[in-house]
Design an enzyme around this catalytic site. Sequence first.
Site, short mmCIF file in Angstrom:
data_model
loop_
_atom_site.label_atom_id
_atom_site.label_comp_id
_atom_site.label_asym_id
_atom_site.label_seq_id
_atom_site.Cartn_x
_atom_site.Cartn_y
_atom_site.Cartn_z
N HIS B 65 44.53 30.57 45.90
CA HIS B 65 43.83 31.06 44.74
C HIS B 65 42.37 31.08 45.20
O HIS B 65 41.64 30.27 45.59
CB HIS B 65 43.71 29.94 43.43
CG HIS B 65 45.07 29.58 43.04
ND1 HIS B 65 45.51 30.13 41.79
CD2 HIS B 65 46.00 28.53 43.36
CE1 HIS B 65 46.60 29.63 41.74
NE2 HIS B 65 46.92 28.79 42.62
N ASN B 97 45.58 34.40 38.86
CA ASN B 97 44.94 33.85 37.71
C ASN B 97 43.69 33.91 37.68
O ASN B 97 42.66 32.99 37.87
CB ASN B 97 45.49 32.46 37.55
CG ASN B 97 45.27 31.66 38.71
OD1 ASN B 97 45.05 32.21 39.85
ND2 ASN B 97 45.14 30.25 38.58
N ASP B 309 49.06 26.40 47.82
CA ASP B 309 48.64 26.39 46.45
C ASP B 309 47.10 25.99 46.43
O ASP B 309 46.31 25.23 45.45
CB ASP B 309 49.31 25.45 45.62
CG ASP B 309 49.04 25.22 44.09
OD1 ASP B 309 48.37 26.32 43.75
OD2 ASP B 309 49.72 24.71 43.33
#
Lengths: 314, 427
Positions: B65, B97, B309
């Site tokens: 991310h 996201n 992640d």
Amino acid sequence: MTDKEATNVDFGHRHLLGLADYSAEDIGHILQQTDRFLEILNRPIPKIPTLRDVTVVNLFYEDSTRTRLSFELAEKRMGADVVNFSAKGSSVGKGESLKDTIQNIGAMKIDMVVIRHQSPGAAHYLTRCINTSVINAGDGPHEHPTQALLDMYSMKQKFGELKGLKVAIIGDILHSRVVRSNILGLTKMGAEVTVCGPKSMMPLYADELGANISYRLEETLEWCDVAMALRIQLERQEQGLFPSVREYHERFGIKKRHLKEFPHFTIMHPGPVNRGVELESEVADNSRAIILDQVTNGLAVRMAVLYLLSGRVQ
Amino acid sequence: MAETYLLKNLKPAGPGTEKLPDTIDILITDGTITRIAESIDQQASHSKDFNGAYVSAGWMDMHVHFREPGFEHKETIETGSKAAAFGGFTDVACMPNTSPAVSSRDVVEYIRKKGEMQPVHVHPIGCVSIDRKGKQLAEMADLKEGGAVAFSDDGDPVYDSRLMRIALEYSSMLEMPIINHEEDLALSRPGHMNEGRVSARLGLQGSPGIAEEVMIARDIMLAELTGGRIHVAHISTAKGVDLVRSAKKKGIRVTTEVCPHHFDLTDEEIERTGFDTNFKMHPPLRTAEDVEAMIEGLRDGSIDAICTDHAPHSVDEKEAEFIYAPNGIIGLETAFAISCMRLLHPGHLSLDDMLERLITAPREITNLTVPDFNEGSEARFTIFDPEAEWTFTADEVRSRSRNSPYLDRKLKGRALGIFNKGKLVLS
């Protein structure tokens, strides 16, 4: 460390975050000290100067009537300077973090913090934000150590000793901090605990709690010396954890007929009681109930805890 | 003038190195491999002796991310790329996201173009549904044209089973995988940690493993029906690995990945540390039994890739009461060390097998080419030392955030640098 912090060598604890960190000896010591404070509370002028010049902040992020009142009164009976902070009407509404809040309050030179918060671990977190004693007055469904201490004191008062005592705790076990602290404390003191309630309100690994598990109220009442009913929060029904208050009361509420059927158990409740839900009114008001003694003892227990953690031990 | 690099005294390892000598020198001219030999004696604009460190094809982390656009206070494509390079990754795939979410081609291209200026290759992952709302499919073909390498609604699982069916049908036409964050929200919410023995003690509302497993089972069945490719994001439970293992045996097109923290840490850490929010992530840390199953899954190939992640959150956000702190930790800088410590050094995986999980698997899943060691190929390498001991201090953090459970921990295994995009970037 200031001299205030350094003095409390005998007790060996600076915080009361939960009974998980306290030994049987520690608990015994608190209960023993409580005798003294209960005696003080029965004097014509129930006030002592032990905590004079000690500033205590009561930091309440969750609604609480009796715990807050009890702490505040305990502090005042001992001559402490008391400041109350509640999440409502504070800067919390404006989005201030717990860390900022406590560091601001800390900058006003305080000595002890009592915290009630909806998150498990909030009191632990607070010890990392501020360099004062921290007392956990309930952190979500995790622990409520002073409640368990006052419950144990009340049982000891009634039965003489905790060793071998059979204690049933009845209600929403999953969401109860009272259960967790009581099981930790009672089992350390040699009592046996059974938790009783709907399976949907038990932790998945309820055996981890260190108590017997029962889904049958009558069996539990026959077994126990003490039946401690927990407050059922009505929002749990909205969450679908049990079908209805009616059915809960039918299956897990302690009723007048139980008093006749099982003539020996003592009734306790951490309050506030939902009359007609977990206890029928006649049960709550029965002479076998020691609910109001619990409240009185709560004051003395909190005085003992404040005293032992204040660093003013003589 | 051509820019030349001479990288000396390296031990090749992992895919594509089988036929190379035990120790090599690599000569690179303008980013292209011009010569590989046991010893090269030649002038170069830059020369560096690595004293017998390992070199492999560049690693890829297919689940990061980078928060841009929209949450630049947590991470940017630039700071995230620096963290990736520091951790030995030459390629990353970014989850969508962001704000706006990556559900239109212009956002894909924005990320890709920003990525072009970085030391690592930044591959965008496009959304499954518009704005990750789970209602209507995003323009998948257009997203692919713009450079998306996979589709995912990331932290918001594709919850509607019919939408997932359609997404699998549509994406299989494009030969693209759907990456799903497997979570039945009705079972998991509010879910502040793993539901288990520790949550029973701590009174924290638990997210049960079964919330992940029922969604994995559903997605496997839908992949079987549609012939689509499902990639199970950050798998964390033993039963989840069993589901993937048996689906693979049946020939269903399912792949999965695991994060180092899920094969290293358990939910006990939350109790041990007094509710440290750097141990809060989703999926949550599970049990010792699950940790063992992750290692076994990597060993037998049920788990394809190692990913991080990497989920940066600012100090202000992460320093909060446990139930209010956001999920996620950074992982790019420490992934290799934790892999060495938990997989390589105890002998669970050989170095070649571990590198396969960091090099080949993520690229096969995202349809990317695996870098090779042929003369004339683009130079894309990672240089590393599995035995190097170091401490991950706040100073070492390249990410804009520092929400790591490994801060100040002694680690063993470290990337020394990458050669990528014509440049040597040392860690």
